[in-house]
Design an enzyme around this catalytic site. Structure first.
Site, PDB file in Angstrom:
ATOM      1  CE1 TYR A 143      -3.658   2.589   0.971  1.00 20.49           C
ATOM      2  CE2 TYR A 143      -2.108   3.287   2.671  1.00 20.49           C
ATOM      3  CZ  TYR A 143      -3.256   3.506   1.938  1.00 20.49           C
ATOM      4  OH  TYR A 143      -4.004   4.627   2.169  1.00 20.49           O
ATOM      5  CE  LYS A 147      -3.440   5.838  -0.777  1.00 22.42           C
ATOM      6  NZ  LYS A 147      -4.497   6.662  -1.418  1.00 22.42           N
TER       7      LYS A 147
END
Length: 231
Positions: A143, A147
């Protein structure tokens, strides 16, 4: 830009921060709010226009830009976290899924709506990022990479859209009280507060909003001898 009389398009608007953005935009005087979600029936907030949208579906993205030609503010909020480190057997598959939504989805929406924003005077784009764009730990490592890529994407979009008068604002935030952080025992920001602060930042012309102490602390550490990304 001003929120009064704006037309706002929000992805992932059926719950959590996306729902809070829709409520905050209405409270700030937006003339129209498009609330997009994979299942438009899950949009229950009065006063918004439900839109069916999977940000990973190119045809739906194109249709949204075509059908919502009055948009002046795009909020790329939709995101997923599958909870994976980098070296587990299925980490690559999880990373690909996260990148499709968190990076390529943001890119696709920005590209599709850039001409719309230009035609409507420039407007603005908000990309919902994370303090994890600058730091990482094993259970959210894939993740974090998505990002981090979205942060670089936001910076690039800002450069390329400046000439047409489109503002690009990156939102960085730590833990929020949403479904994504359910079960995590840590201080959490209220989505309503994050949405309000972000829209205030848009009106102030900020290129970046640090919505909580976590994001401010991580950002401040980057130039220190012990940056957060060093673990």
């Amino acid at each position: 830009m001003k929120l009064q009389d704006s037309v706002v398009f929000i992805t992932g608007a059926n719950r959590g921060l996306g729902l809070a953005f829709a409520q905050a935009a209405l409270a700030a005087g937006a003339r129209k709010v498009y609330a997009a979600a994979r299942n438009p029936a899950s949009i229950t907030l009065p006063g918004v226009v439900p839109i069916a949208l999977d940000v990973t579906d190119a045809a739906q993205v194109a249709a949204a830009a075509r059908d919502c030609g009055d948009v002046t503010l795009l909020i790329n909020n939709a995101g997923i976290s599958l909870g994976s480190d980098l070296l587990s057997p299925n980490s690559v598959e999880k990373a690909r899924a996260e990148f499709e939504t968190n990076f390529f989805g943001v890119w696709a929406l920005a590209a599709a709506f850039a001409p719309v924003l230009k035609a409507n005077g420039g407007g603005a784009i908000v990309n919902v990022l994370s303090a994890l764009a600058w730091a990482t730990f094993p259970s959210v490592a894939t993740y974090s990479t998505s990002k981090a890529a979205a942060w670089s994407l936001s910076n690039g979009l800002r450069n390329e859209l400046r000439e047409q008068g489109t503002q690009v604002t990156s939102l960085h935030v730590g833990y929020m009280d949403t479904d994504m952080t359910d079960g995590i025992d840590a201080p959490k920001s209220a989505p309503a507060d994050v949405a309000r602060v972000t829209l205030e930042g848009v009106e102030a012309g900020l290129f970046e909003v640090l919505a909580d102490d976590v994001s401010r602390g991580v950002k401040a550490s980057l130039s220190s001898a012990t940056p957060a990304y060093a673990g």
